[in-house]
Design a protein around this motif. Structure first.
Motif, PDB file in Angstrom:
ATOM      1  N   PHE A  54       0.837  -1.204   0.000  1.00 34.69           N
ATOM      2  CA  PHE A  54       0.000   0.000   0.000  1.00 34.69           C
ATOM      3  C   PHE A  54       0.872   1.254   0.000  1.00 34.69           C
ATOM      4  CE2 PHE A  54      -2.549  -3.390   1.745  1.00 34.69           C
ATOM      5  CZ  PHE A  54      -3.696  -3.282   0.992  1.00 34.69           C
ATOM      6  N   VAL A  58       0.408   4.106  -3.095  1.00 37.30           N
ATOM      7  CA  VAL A  58       0.008   5.517  -3.025  1.00 37.30           C
ATOM      8  C   VAL A  58       1.013   6.441  -3.725  1.00 37.30           C
ATOM      9  CG1 VAL A  58      -1.435   5.310  -0.980  1.00 37.30           C
ATOM     10  CG2 VAL A  58       1.001   5.775  -0.698  1.00 37.30           C
ATOM     11  N   ILE A 267      -7.831  -2.154  -3.099  1.00 39.70           N
ATOM     12  CA  ILE A 267      -8.125  -0.710  -3.123  1.00 39.70           C
ATOM     13  C   ILE A 267      -9.227  -0.397  -4.142  1.00 39.70           C
ATOM     14  CG2 ILE A 267      -7.137   1.546  -3.742  1.00 39.70           C
ATOM     15  CD1 ILE A 267      -6.438   0.553  -0.926  1.00 39.70           C
ATOM     16  N   TYR A 270     -12.367  -1.296  -2.532  1.00 38.18           N
ATOM     17  CA  TYR A 270     -12.664  -0.274  -1.529  1.00 38.18           C
ATOM     18  C   TYR A 270     -13.278   0.971  -2.176  1.00 38.18           C
ATOM     19  CZ  TYR A 270     -11.627   3.554   1.693  1.00 38.18           C
ATOM     20  OH  TYR A 270     -11.723   4.675   2.476  1.00 38.18           O
ATOM     21  N   ILE A 273     -16.845   0.306  -3.316  1.00 41.75           N
ATOM     22  CA  ILE A 273     -17.788   0.316  -2.186  1.00 41.75           C
ATOM     23  C   ILE A 273     -18.058   1.743  -1.724  1.00 41.75           C
ATOM     24  CG2 ILE A 273     -18.015  -0.330   0.245  1.00 41.75           C
ATOM     25  CD1 ILE A 273     -16.498  -2.912  -0.427  1.00 41.75           C
ATOM     26  N   VAL A 274     -16.988   2.537  -1.616  1.00 42.65           N
ATOM     27  CA  VAL A 274     -17.154   3.917  -1.134  1.00 42.65           C
ATOM     28  C   VAL A 274     -18.022   4.728  -2.092  1.00 42.65           C
ATOM     29  CG1 VAL A 274     -15.913   6.083  -0.718  1.00 42.65           C
ATOM     30  CG2 VAL A 274     -15.044   3.972   0.232  1.00 42.65           C
ATOM     31  N   TRP A 277     -21.615   3.557  -1.910  1.00 40.64           N
ATOM     32  CA  TRP A 277     -22.220   3.937  -0.639  1.00 40.64           C
ATOM     33  C   TRP A 277     -22.548   5.427  -0.617  1.00 40.64           C
ATOM     34  CZ3 TRP A 277     -20.850   6.992   3.623  1.00 40.64           C
ATOM     35  CH2 TRP A 277     -21.650   6.791   4.739  1.00 40.64           C
ATOM     36  N   VAL A 281     -26.199   7.035  -0.175  1.00 43.56           N
ATOM     37  CA  VAL A 281     -26.502   8.003   0.885  1.00 43.56           C
ATOM     38  C   VAL A 281     -26.991   9.317   0.279  1.00 43.56           C
ATOM     39  CG1 VAL A 281     -25.431   9.433   2.666  1.00 43.56           C
ATOM     40  CG2 VAL A 281     -24.963   7.008   2.588  1.00 43.56           C
ATOM     41  N   ALA A 285     -30.780   7.588   1.004  1.00 39.82           N
ATOM     42  CA  ALA A 285     -30.851   7.461   2.458  1.00 39.82           C
ATOM     43  C   ALA A 285     -31.523   8.633   3.165  1.00 39.82           C
ATOM     44  CB  ALA A 285     -29.461   7.222   3.022  1.00 39.82           C
ATOM     45  N   ASN A 288     -35.161   8.304   3.744  1.00 44.01           N
ATOM     46  CA  ASN A 288     -35.635   7.308   4.701  1.00 44.01           C
ATOM     47  C   ASN A 288     -35.613   7.827   6.136  1.00 44.01           C
ATOM     48  OD1 ASN A 288     -35.876   5.646   2.547  1.00 44.01           O
ATOM     49  ND2 ASN A 288     -33.864   4.697   2.838  1.00 44.01           N
ATOM     50  N   LYS A 289     -34.984   8.983   6.341  1.00 47.18           N
ATOM     51  CA  LYS A 289     -34.866   9.511   7.709  1.00 47.18           C
ATOM     52  C   LYS A 289     -36.244   9.954   8.212  1.00 47.18           C
ATOM     53  CE  LYS A 289     -31.806  12.333  10.435  1.00 47.18           C
ATOM     54  NZ  LYS A 289     -30.787  13.347  10.451  1.00 47.18           N
ATOM     55  N   LYS A 290     -36.559   9.502   9.434  1.00 52.36           N
ATOM     56  CA  LYS A 290     -37.883   9.848   9.970  1.00 52.36           C
ATOM     57  C   LYS A 290     -37.780  11.096  10.824  1.00 52.36           C
ATOM     58  CE  LYS A 290     -39.166   5.048   9.799  1.00 52.36           C
ATOM     59  NZ  LYS A 290     -39.017   3.785  10.489  1.00 52.36           N
TER      60      LYS A 290
ATOM     61  N   ILE B  29     -27.613  10.455   8.285  1.00 47.48           N
ATOM     62  CA  ILE B  29     -28.536   9.390   7.903  1.00 47.48           C
ATOM     63  C   ILE B  29     -28.876   8.533   9.103  1.00 47.48           C
ATOM     64  CG2 ILE B  29     -27.889   9.190   5.460  1.00 47.48           C
ATOM     65  CD1 ILE B  29     -25.988   6.907   6.341  1.00 47.48           C
ATOM     66  N   GLU B  30     -29.986   7.818   8.979  1.00 43.39           N
ATOM     67  CA  GLU B  30     -30.392   6.908  10.045  1.00 43.39           C
ATOM     68  C   GLU B  30     -29.533   5.657   9.954  1.00 43.39           C
ATOM     69  OE1 GLU B  30     -34.413   4.595  11.143  1.00 43.39           O
ATOM     70  OE2 GLU B  30     -34.665   6.621  10.351  1.00 43.39           O
ATOM     71  N   PHE B  38     -19.325  -0.097   9.644  1.00 44.62           N
ATOM     72  CA  PHE B  38     -18.906  -0.050   8.238  1.00 44.62           C
ATOM     73  C   PHE B  38     -18.286   1.306   7.910  1.00 44.62           C
ATOM     74  CE2 PHE B  38     -20.109   1.285   3.933  1.00 44.62           C
ATOM     75  CZ  PHE B  38     -19.411   0.358   3.188  1.00 44.62           C
ATOM     76  N   VAL B  42     -14.428   2.134   6.671  1.00 43.35           N
ATOM     77  CA  VAL B  42     -14.148   2.908   5.449  1.00 43.35           C
ATOM     78  C   VAL B  42     -13.244   4.092   5.785  1.00 43.35           C
ATOM     79  CG1 VAL B  42     -15.247   4.466   3.776  1.00 43.35           C
ATOM     80  CG2 VAL B  42     -16.212   2.212   4.173  1.00 43.35           C
ATOM     81  N   LEU B  49      -4.547   5.462   4.129  1.00 47.13           N
ATOM     82  CA  LEU B  49      -4.014   5.762   2.789  1.00 47.13           C
ATOM     83  C   LEU B  49      -3.495   7.198   2.718  1.00 47.13           C
ATOM     84  CD1 LEU B  49      -6.601   3.967   0.466  1.00 47.13           C
ATOM     85  CD2 LEU B  49      -4.235   3.316   0.874  1.00 47.13           C
ATOM     86  N   LEU B  52      -0.253   7.335   4.672  1.00 53.32           N
ATOM     87  CA  LEU B  52       0.883   6.755   3.932  1.00 53.32           C
ATOM     88  C   LEU B  52       1.392   7.711   2.850  1.00 53.32           C
ATOM     89  CD1 LEU B  52      -0.284   3.064   3.365  1.00 53.32           C
ATOM     90  CD2 LEU B  52       1.693   3.799   4.682  1.00 53.32           C
ATOM     91  N   ARG B  53       0.452   8.431   2.221  1.00 49.92           N
ATOM     92  CA  ARG B  53       0.828   9.283   1.084  1.00 49.92           C
ATOM     93  C   ARG B  53       1.464  10.597   1.539  1.00 49.92           C
ATOM     94  NH1 ARG B  53       2.471  11.741  -2.514  1.00 49.92           N
ATOM     95  NH2 ARG B  53       1.687  12.081  -4.617  1.00 49.92           N
TER      96      ARG B  53
END
Lengths: 290, 80
Positions: A54, A58, A267, A270, A273-274, A277, A281, A285, A288-290, B29-30, B38, B42, B49, B52-53
Protein backbone atom coordinates in the motif's frame (compact mmCIF):
# COMPACT_ATOMS: atom_id res chain seq x y z
CA UNK A 1 -36.53 -23.15 18.37
CA UNK A 2 -36.87 -26.40 16.49
CA UNK A 3 -38.05 -24.72 13.28
CA UNK A 4 -35.20 -22.22 13.56
CA UNK A 5 -32.66 -25.04 13.57
CA UNK A 6 -34.31 -26.60 10.52
CA UNK A 7 -34.07 -23.23 8.75
CA UNK A 8 -30.32 -23.04 9.40
CA UNK A 9 -29.89 -26.62 8.15
CA UNK A 10 -31.76 -25.79 4.95
CA UNK A 11 -29.71 -22.62 4.49
CA UNK A 12 -26.37 -24.28 5.17
CA UNK A 13 -25.59 -25.42 1.57
CA UNK A 14 -26.11 -21.86 0.30
CA UNK A 15 -24.05 -20.41 3.13
CA UNK A 16 -21.29 -22.94 2.47
CA UNK A 17 -21.18 -22.04 -1.25
CA UNK A 18 -21.21 -18.32 -0.42
CA UNK A 19 -18.40 -18.82 2.08
CA UNK A 20 -16.26 -20.93 -0.28
CA UNK A 21 -16.71 -18.81 -3.41
CA UNK A 22 -17.29 -15.37 -1.88
CA UNK A 23 -15.64 -14.99 1.48
CA UNK A 24 -12.60 -17.29 1.09
CA UNK A 25 -11.23 -15.70 -2.14
CA UNK A 26 -11.81 -12.22 -0.73
CA UNK A 27 -9.97 -12.91 2.51
CA UNK A 28 -7.21 -14.72 0.58
CA UNK A 29 -6.67 -11.64 -1.62
CA UNK A 30 -6.82 -9.40 1.45
CA UNK A 31 -4.21 -11.59 3.16
CA UNK A 32 -2.05 -11.62 0.04
CA UNK A 33 -2.19 -7.81 -0.17
CA UNK A 34 0.00 -7.67 2.93
CA UNK A 35 2.58 -10.05 1.48
CA UNK A 36 5.20 -10.11 -1.20
CA UNK A 37 4.72 -13.05 -3.53
CA UNK A 38 6.18 -13.70 -6.93
CA UNK A 39 5.98 -17.48 -7.49
CA UNK A 40 8.20 -17.28 -10.58
CA UNK A 41 11.00 -15.24 -9.00
CA UNK A 42 14.21 -16.66 -7.53
CA UNK A 43 12.53 -16.57 -4.11
CA UNK A 44 8.98 -17.86 -4.62
CA UNK A 45 8.05 -17.73 -0.92
CA UNK A 46 5.14 -15.69 0.39
CA UNK A 47 6.77 -13.08 2.64
CA UNK A 48 4.84 -10.81 4.99
CA UNK A 49 5.74 -7.20 4.29
CA UNK A 50 3.15 -5.24 6.28
CA UNK A 51 1.76 -2.18 4.53
CA UNK A 52 4.62 -2.09 2.01
CA UNK A 53 2.35 -2.83 -0.98
CA UNK A 54 0.00 0.00 0.00
CA UNK A 55 2.97 2.30 0.68
CA UNK A 56 4.18 1.60 -2.84
CA UNK A 57 0.67 1.97 -4.28
CA UNK A 58 0.01 5.52 -3.02
CA UNK A 59 3.17 6.74 -4.78
CA UNK A 60 2.75 4.64 -7.93
CA UNK A 61 2.21 7.14 -10.76
CA UNK A 62 0.99 4.37 -13.09
CA UNK A 63 -1.73 3.43 -10.57
CA UNK A 64 -2.71 7.05 -9.91
CA UNK A 65 -2.87 7.69 -13.66
CA UNK A 66 -5.06 4.58 -14.06
CA UNK A 67 -7.31 5.84 -11.29
CA UNK A 68 -7.67 9.21 -13.03
CA UNK A 69 -8.53 7.81 -16.46
CA UNK A 70 -10.88 5.25 -14.87
CA UNK A 71 -12.79 7.97 -13.04
CA UNK A 72 -13.07 9.96 -16.29
CA UNK A 73 -14.18 6.83 -18.16
CA UNK A 74 -16.79 5.92 -15.54
CA UNK A 75 -18.22 9.45 -15.35
CA UNK A 76 -18.51 9.89 -19.12
CA UNK A 77 -19.73 6.36 -19.85
CA UNK A 78 -22.30 6.05 -17.04
CA UNK A 79 -23.73 9.56 -17.50
CA UNK A 80 -24.06 9.08 -21.26
CA UNK A 81 -25.67 5.68 -20.77
CA UNK A 82 -28.15 7.13 -18.29
CA UNK A 83 -29.17 10.01 -20.58
CA UNK A 84 -29.42 7.92 -23.76
CA UNK A 85 -30.98 5.00 -21.86
CA UNK A 86 -33.69 7.27 -20.42
CA UNK A 87 -34.43 8.84 -23.81
CA UNK A 88 -34.67 5.41 -25.44
CA UNK A 89 -36.87 4.14 -22.60
CA UNK A 90 -39.25 7.07 -23.18
CA UNK A 91 -39.19 6.40 -26.91
CA UNK A 92 -39.97 2.71 -26.41
CA UNK A 93 -42.90 3.62 -24.13
CA UNK A 94 -44.68 5.05 -27.18
CA UNK A 95 -46.31 3.05 -29.96
CA UNK A 96 -44.73 3.22 -33.38
CA UNK A 97 -44.48 0.84 -36.33
CA UNK A 98 -41.77 -1.80 -35.82
CA UNK A 99 -41.42 -1.09 -32.09
CA UNK A 100 -40.89 -4.75 -31.18
CA UNK A 101 -38.14 -5.30 -33.75
CA UNK A 102 -36.41 -2.04 -32.73
CA UNK A 103 -36.45 -3.13 -29.09
CA UNK A 104 -34.99 -6.52 -30.01
CA UNK A 105 -32.22 -5.02 -32.15
CA UNK A 106 -31.48 -2.46 -29.46
CA UNK A 107 -31.03 -5.25 -26.90
CA UNK A 108 -28.65 -7.32 -29.05
CA UNK A 109 -25.36 -5.79 -27.75
CA UNK A 110 -26.29 -6.98 -24.25
CA UNK A 111 -26.02 -10.64 -25.20
CA UNK A 112 -22.54 -10.24 -26.70
CA UNK A 113 -19.48 -11.34 -24.78
CA UNK A 114 -17.18 -8.37 -23.95
CA UNK A 115 -14.26 -9.94 -25.82
CA UNK A 116 -16.44 -10.14 -28.97
CA UNK A 117 -17.47 -6.50 -28.53
CA UNK A 118 -13.78 -5.57 -28.26
CA UNK A 119 -12.97 -7.54 -31.44
CA UNK A 120 -15.82 -5.95 -33.40
CA UNK A 121 -14.82 -2.44 -32.39
CA UNK A 122 -11.18 -3.25 -33.10
CA UNK A 123 -12.15 -4.25 -36.64
CA UNK A 124 -14.35 -1.20 -37.04
CA UNK A 125 -11.69 1.27 -35.85
CA UNK A 126 -8.51 -0.13 -37.42
CA UNK A 127 -7.34 2.70 -39.73
CA UNK A 128 -6.61 0.62 -42.84
CA UNK A 129 -9.74 -1.57 -42.86
CA UNK A 130 -12.23 -0.10 -40.39
CA UNK A 131 -15.55 1.39 -41.44
CA UNK A 132 -15.43 4.21 -38.85
CA UNK A 133 -12.07 5.78 -39.90
CA UNK A 134 -13.14 5.35 -43.53
CA UNK A 135 -16.44 7.17 -43.06
CA UNK A 136 -14.93 9.90 -40.85
CA UNK A 137 -12.28 10.53 -43.47
CA UNK A 138 -14.82 10.52 -46.32
CA UNK A 139 -17.38 12.78 -44.63
CA UNK A 140 -15.31 15.11 -42.44
CA UNK A 141 -11.73 14.61 -43.57
CA UNK A 142 -10.87 13.45 -40.03
CA UNK A 143 -8.07 10.93 -39.67
CA UNK A 144 -9.08 8.61 -36.81
CA UNK A 145 -6.24 6.53 -35.43
CA UNK A 146 -6.81 5.13 -31.95
CA UNK A 147 -3.29 3.72 -31.93
CA UNK A 148 -1.83 7.24 -32.00
CA UNK A 149 -4.37 9.64 -30.51
CA UNK A 150 -4.97 9.30 -26.76
CA UNK A 151 -8.19 11.34 -26.91
CA UNK A 152 -9.54 9.27 -29.81
CA UNK A 153 -8.73 6.01 -28.02
CA UNK A 154 -10.40 7.21 -24.81
CA UNK A 155 -13.47 8.44 -26.72
CA UNK A 156 -13.83 5.20 -28.65
CA UNK A 157 -13.65 3.11 -25.46
CA UNK A 158 -16.40 5.29 -23.93
CA UNK A 159 -18.53 4.96 -27.09
CA UNK A 160 -17.98 1.19 -27.11
CA UNK A 161 -19.07 0.92 -23.48
CA UNK A 162 -22.11 3.09 -24.16
CA UNK A 163 -23.02 0.95 -27.18
CA UNK A 164 -22.64 -2.24 -25.16
CA UNK A 165 -24.43 -1.28 -21.95
CA UNK A 166 -27.06 1.36 -22.78
CA UNK A 167 -29.66 -1.38 -23.49
CA UNK A 168 -29.37 -2.53 -19.88
CA UNK A 169 -30.14 0.98 -18.66
CA UNK A 170 -33.03 1.23 -21.13
CA UNK A 171 -34.55 -2.04 -19.94
CA UNK A 172 -34.39 -1.15 -16.25
CA UNK A 173 -35.76 2.34 -16.87
CA UNK A 174 -38.60 0.98 -19.04
CA UNK A 175 -39.51 -1.33 -16.13
CA UNK A 176 -39.45 1.66 -13.75
CA UNK A 177 -41.47 3.93 -16.06
CA UNK A 178 -44.11 1.29 -16.79
CA UNK A 179 -44.79 0.82 -13.08
CA UNK A 180 -45.44 4.54 -12.43
CA UNK A 181 -49.04 5.47 -11.52
CA UNK A 182 -50.83 7.86 -13.91
CA UNK A 183 -52.56 10.02 -11.26
CA UNK A 184 -49.65 12.32 -10.25
CA UNK A 185 -48.93 13.10 -13.91
CA UNK A 186 -52.58 13.92 -14.66
CA UNK A 187 -52.78 16.12 -11.58
CA UNK A 188 -49.58 17.92 -12.53
CA UNK A 189 -50.91 18.55 -16.04
CA UNK A 190 -54.17 19.92 -14.60
CA UNK A 191 -52.11 22.22 -12.35
CA UNK A 192 -50.31 23.52 -15.44
CA UNK A 193 -46.85 21.96 -14.91
CA UNK A 194 -44.68 21.84 -18.01
CA UNK A 195 -42.70 18.79 -19.18
CA UNK A 196 -39.49 19.91 -17.50
CA UNK A 197 -41.23 20.42 -14.13
CA UNK A 198 -42.99 17.06 -14.43
CA UNK A 199 -39.67 15.38 -15.14
CA UNK A 200 -37.73 16.98 -12.26
CA UNK A 201 -40.48 16.94 -9.62
CA UNK A 202 -42.47 13.79 -10.40
CA UNK A 203 -40.80 11.36 -12.78
CA UNK A 204 -37.23 11.57 -11.48
CA UNK A 205 -38.07 11.25 -7.75
CA UNK A 206 -40.36 8.30 -8.49
CA UNK A 207 -37.82 6.41 -10.58
CA UNK A 208 -34.87 7.39 -8.36
CA UNK A 209 -34.49 3.90 -6.77
CA UNK A 210 -34.33 2.30 -10.23
CA UNK A 211 -31.85 4.94 -11.41
CA UNK A 212 -29.62 4.37 -8.39
CA UNK A 213 -29.76 0.58 -8.83
CA UNK A 214 -28.86 0.97 -12.51
CA UNK A 215 -26.03 3.37 -11.75
CA UNK A 216 -24.69 0.90 -9.13
CA UNK A 217 -24.63 -1.92 -11.64
CA UNK A 218 -23.04 0.20 -14.36
CA UNK A 219 -20.57 1.80 -11.99
CA UNK A 220 -19.33 -1.56 -10.74
CA UNK A 221 -19.13 -2.90 -14.28
CA UNK A 222 -17.33 0.17 -15.61
CA UNK A 223 -14.80 0.07 -12.75
CA UNK A 224 -13.86 -3.51 -13.62
CA UNK A 225 -13.77 -3.15 -17.40
CA UNK A 226 -10.84 -5.19 -18.73
CA UNK A 227 -11.46 -7.45 -21.71
CA UNK A 228 -13.15 -4.99 -24.07
CA UNK A 229 -10.51 -2.33 -23.59
CA UNK A 230 -7.61 -4.80 -23.60
CA UNK A 231 -8.86 -6.14 -26.93
CA UNK A 232 -9.51 -2.72 -28.46
CA UNK A 233 -6.55 -0.60 -27.36
CA UNK A 234 -4.40 -2.82 -25.11
CA UNK A 235 -4.42 0.05 -22.60
CA UNK A 236 -2.76 2.47 -25.00
CA UNK A 237 -1.64 4.60 -26.63
CA UNK A 238 0.75 5.20 -23.76
CA UNK A 239 -1.47 4.83 -20.72
CA UNK A 240 -4.49 6.71 -22.12
CA UNK A 241 -6.88 3.77 -21.70
CA UNK A 242 -5.04 1.84 -19.01
CA UNK A 243 -8.07 1.59 -16.75
CA UNK A 244 -7.78 0.01 -13.30
CA UNK A 245 -8.77 -3.46 -14.52
CA UNK A 246 -6.23 -3.31 -17.31
CA UNK A 247 -3.63 -1.98 -14.89
CA UNK A 248 -4.22 -4.87 -12.46
CA UNK A 249 -4.08 -7.37 -15.33
CA UNK A 250 -0.76 -5.97 -16.57
CA UNK A 251 0.65 -5.80 -13.05
CA UNK A 252 -0.34 -9.35 -12.10
CA UNK A 253 0.11 -11.44 -15.22
CA UNK A 254 3.13 -10.25 -17.18
CA UNK A 255 4.98 -9.16 -14.01
CA UNK A 256 3.58 -12.01 -11.81
CA UNK A 257 3.59 -9.63 -8.86
CA UNK A 258 0.68 -11.20 -6.99
CA UNK A 259 1.05 -9.38 -3.68
CA UNK A 260 1.06 -5.92 -5.22
CA UNK A 261 -1.73 -6.88 -7.65
CA UNK A 262 -3.83 -8.03 -4.69
CA UNK A 263 -3.24 -4.70 -2.93
CA UNK A 264 -4.46 -2.80 -6.02
CA UNK A 265 -7.49 -5.11 -6.27
CA UNK A 266 -8.37 -4.48 -2.63
CA UNK A 267 -8.12 -0.71 -3.12
CA UNK A 268 -10.29 -0.87 -6.27
CA UNK A 269 -12.89 -2.85 -4.31
CA UNK A 270 -12.66 -0.27 -1.53
CA UNK A 271 -13.16 2.61 -3.96
CA UNK A 272 -16.14 0.84 -5.56
CA UNK A 273 -17.79 0.32 -2.19
CA UNK A 274 -17.15 3.92 -1.13
CA UNK A 275 -18.50 5.40 -4.37
CA UNK A 276 -21.63 3.19 -4.31
CA UNK A 277 -22.22 3.94 -0.64
CA UNK A 278 -21.86 7.70 -1.13
CA UNK A 279 -24.22 7.51 -4.09
CA UNK A 280 -26.75 5.59 -2.02
CA UNK A 281 -26.50 8.00 0.88
CA UNK A 282 -26.67 11.03 -1.41
CA UNK A 283 -29.68 9.87 -3.41
CA UNK A 284 -31.79 7.60 -1.21
CA UNK A 285 -30.85 7.46 2.46
CA UNK A 286 -31.91 11.01 3.50
CA UNK A 287 -35.42 10.26 2.30
CA UNK A 288 -35.63 7.31 4.70
CA UNK A 289 -34.87 9.51 7.71
CA UNK A 290 -37.88 9.85 9.97
CA UNK B 1 -57.97 -10.92 50.07
CA UNK B 2 -55.42 -8.12 50.30
CA UNK B 3 -55.84 -4.47 49.41
CA UNK B 4 -53.58 -4.76 46.37
CA UNK B 5 -55.72 -7.48 44.82
CA UNK B 6 -58.72 -5.16 44.76
CA UNK B 7 -57.03 -2.57 42.57
CA UNK B 8 -58.17 -2.62 38.94
CA UNK B 9 -55.60 -3.82 36.42
CA UNK B 10 -54.81 -1.31 33.70
CA UNK B 11 -54.52 -3.53 30.65
CA UNK B 12 -53.74 -0.51 28.40
CA UNK B 13 -50.84 0.65 30.56
CA UNK B 14 -48.12 -0.69 28.26
CA UNK B 15 -49.82 0.45 25.05
CA UNK B 16 -50.40 3.94 26.39
CA UNK B 17 -46.66 4.60 26.66
CA UNK B 18 -45.30 6.18 23.47
CA UNK B 19 -42.42 4.24 21.89
CA UNK B 20 -39.01 5.63 22.69
CA UNK B 21 -37.65 7.67 19.77
CA UNK B 22 -34.50 6.25 18.17
CA UNK B 23 -31.35 8.05 19.33
CA UNK B 24 -30.25 10.74 16.88
CA UNK B 25 -26.54 10.80 16.11
CA UNK B 26 -24.43 13.35 14.27
CA UNK B 27 -24.43 11.40 11.00
CA UNK B 28 -26.86 12.78 8.40
CA UNK B 29 -28.54 9.39 7.90
CA UNK B 30 -30.39 6.91 10.05
CA UNK B 31 -27.98 4.13 11.01
CA UNK B 32 -27.71 0.99 13.09
CA UNK B 33 -24.52 -0.17 14.81
CA UNK B 34 -23.41 -2.22 11.80
CA UNK B 35 -23.73 0.81 9.46
CA UNK B 36 -21.58 2.82 11.84
CA UNK B 37 -19.00 0.00 12.05
CA UNK B 38 -18.91 -0.05 8.24
CA UNK B 39 -18.44 3.73 8.10
CA UNK B 40 -15.66 3.44 10.68
CA UNK B 41 -13.83 0.81 8.61
CA UNK B 42 -14.15 2.91 5.45
CA UNK B 43 -12.76 5.94 7.29
CA UNK B 44 -9.97 3.78 8.80
CA UNK B 45 -8.75 2.77 5.34
CA UNK B 46 -9.05 6.35 4.05
CA UNK B 47 -7.05 7.75 7.00
CA UNK B 48 -4.33 5.11 6.53
CA UNK B 49 -4.01 5.76 2.79
CA UNK B 50 -3.82 9.54 3.26
CA UNK B 51 -1.32 8.99 6.09
CA UNK B 52 0.88 6.75 3.93
CA UNK B 53 0.83 9.28 1.08
CA UNK B 54 1.28 12.59 2.88
CA UNK B 55 2.20 12.24 6.57
CA UNK B 56 4.40 9.16 6.89
CA UNK B 57 7.08 10.65 4.58
CA UNK B 58 7.40 13.45 7.18
CA UNK B 59 8.37 10.85 9.79
CA UNK B 60 5.11 10.05 11.62
CA UNK B 61 4.56 6.35 12.21
CA UNK B 62 1.54 4.53 10.71
CA UNK B 63 0.56 3.30 14.20
CA UNK B 64 -0.55 6.87 14.99
CA UNK B 65 -2.97 6.67 12.05
CA UNK B 66 -4.32 3.39 13.43
CA UNK B 67 -4.79 4.96 16.86
CA UNK B 68 -6.62 7.96 15.37
CA UNK B 69 -8.77 5.61 13.26
CA UNK B 70 -9.72 3.44 16.24
CA UNK B 71 -10.62 6.52 18.30
CA UNK B 72 -12.67 7.97 15.42
CA UNK B 73 -14.31 4.58 14.84
CA UNK B 74 -15.34 4.19 18.47
CA UNK B 75 -16.73 7.73 18.52
CA UNK B 76 -18.72 7.08 15.33
CA UNK B 77 -20.11 3.77 16.63
CA UNK B 78 -21.20 5.32 19.96
CA UNK B 79 -22.31 8.79 18.89
CA UNK B 80 -23.01 8.49 15.16
Amino acid sequence: MRSNRLGWWLLSPTLLVLFLFGAVPFFYVLWLAFHQWNPFATNPDIIYNGAENFRRLVFDTAFLNSLGVTVAFVVFAVLTELVIGYMLARAFMRDFPGKAIFRTIHTLPLIMAPIIVGSIWKLMTTPSIGIIPHLLDEWFGYDLNIGQSALAAFTITVIMDVWHWTPLVTLTLIAALVSLPADPFEQAQIDGANKRQIFWHITLPMIAPAVVATVFIRLMDALRTVDEVLMLTGGGPGSATRYLGVHIFKEVFPKTNYGYGSAISVIVLYLTIVVCWLLYVGMLAPRNKK
Amino acid sequence: MTEIDNEPIDILEEEAQPPAPPPVGFLPIETNWFDRLFISLVIWVAICLVWLRFIEPLGADLYIAHAISVAAGLYIIWKG
